[in-house]
Design a protein around this motif. Structure first.
Motif, PDB file in Angstrom:
ATOM      1  N   ASP A 158       6.539 141.793  85.066  1.00  0.00           N
ATOM      2  CA  ASP A 158       6.957 142.826  84.153  1.00  0.00           C
ATOM      3  C   ASP A 158       6.217 142.725  82.584  1.00  0.00           C
ATOM      4  O   ASP A 158       6.118 143.731  81.987  1.00  0.00           O
ATOM      5  CB  ASP A 158       8.471 142.668  83.845  1.00  0.00           C
ATOM      6  N   SER A 179      16.144 137.885  79.377  1.00  0.00           N
ATOM      7  CA  SER A 179      16.214 138.777  80.661  1.00  0.00           C
ATOM      8  C   SER A 179      14.791 137.888  81.690  1.00  0.00           C
ATOM      9  O   SER A 179      14.729 138.676  82.845  1.00  0.00           O
ATOM     10  CB  SER A 179      15.487 140.001  80.210  1.00  0.00           C
ATOM     11  N   ILE A 180      14.276 136.906  81.168  1.00  0.00           N
ATOM     12  CA  ILE A 180      13.207 136.486  82.032  1.00  0.00           C
ATOM     13  C   ILE A 180      13.839 135.466  83.194  1.00  0.00           C
ATOM     14  O   ILE A 180      14.899 134.652  82.806  1.00  0.00           O
ATOM     15  CB  ILE A 180      12.131 135.663  81.110  1.00  0.00           C
ATOM     16  N   LYS A 218      11.493 139.582  85.469  1.00  0.00           N
ATOM     17  CA  LYS A 218      12.895 139.790  85.431  1.00  0.00           C
ATOM     18  C   LYS A 218      13.560 139.227  86.600  1.00  0.00           C
ATOM     19  O   LYS A 218      14.827 139.180  86.608  1.00  0.00           O
ATOM     20  CB  LYS A 218      13.295 141.127  84.796  1.00  0.00           C
TER      21      LYS A 218
END
Length: 123
Positions: A111, A30-31, A100
């Motif tokens: 995040d 998700s990065i 993200k």
């Protein structure tokens, strides 16, 4: 969730070098970007450098450009910050952060955060 763990801080004389590492685990898919920020006592957290998770683009604060290098090791899920020609003004707690979406120089938009590692540069 993504977990970030920094290492590599310490005490160094002005003109010396240190290398910080940040290991990411968890939902790393998700990065989109990772960055280093720093915060000195009594000051706001400030942007140092960032890299896209792909490693194809890097970004630097003017204050560290030409002295610091951010890099990404895809195989190890790590981001490193090589710091050369250190100055007393570089003294701060350094934080690794992940985002993200597209890179930003604003700490408010990140995040996930590591716990921080102290860097002290003596004159």
């Amino acid at each position: 969730q993504v977990q970030l763990v920094e290492s590599g801080g310490g005490l160094v004389q002005a003109g010396g070098s240190l290398r910080l590492s940040c290991v990411a685990s968890g939902r790393t898919f998700s990065i989109y970007a990772m960055a280093w920020f720093r915060q000195a006592p009594g000051k706001e957290r400030e942007f140092v450098a960032a890299v896209r998770w792909s490693g194809l683009s890097t970004y630097y604060a003017d204050s560290v450009k030409g002295r610091f290098t951010i890099s990404r090791d895809n195989a190890k899920n790590t981001v490193a910050l090589q710091m050369d020609s250190l100055k007393p003004d570089d003294t701060a707690v350094y934080y690794c952060a992940a985002k993200k979406s597209y890179y930003s120089a604003s700490y408010r938009e990140y995040d996930y955060w590591g716990q921080g590692t102290q860097v002290t540069v003596s004159s």
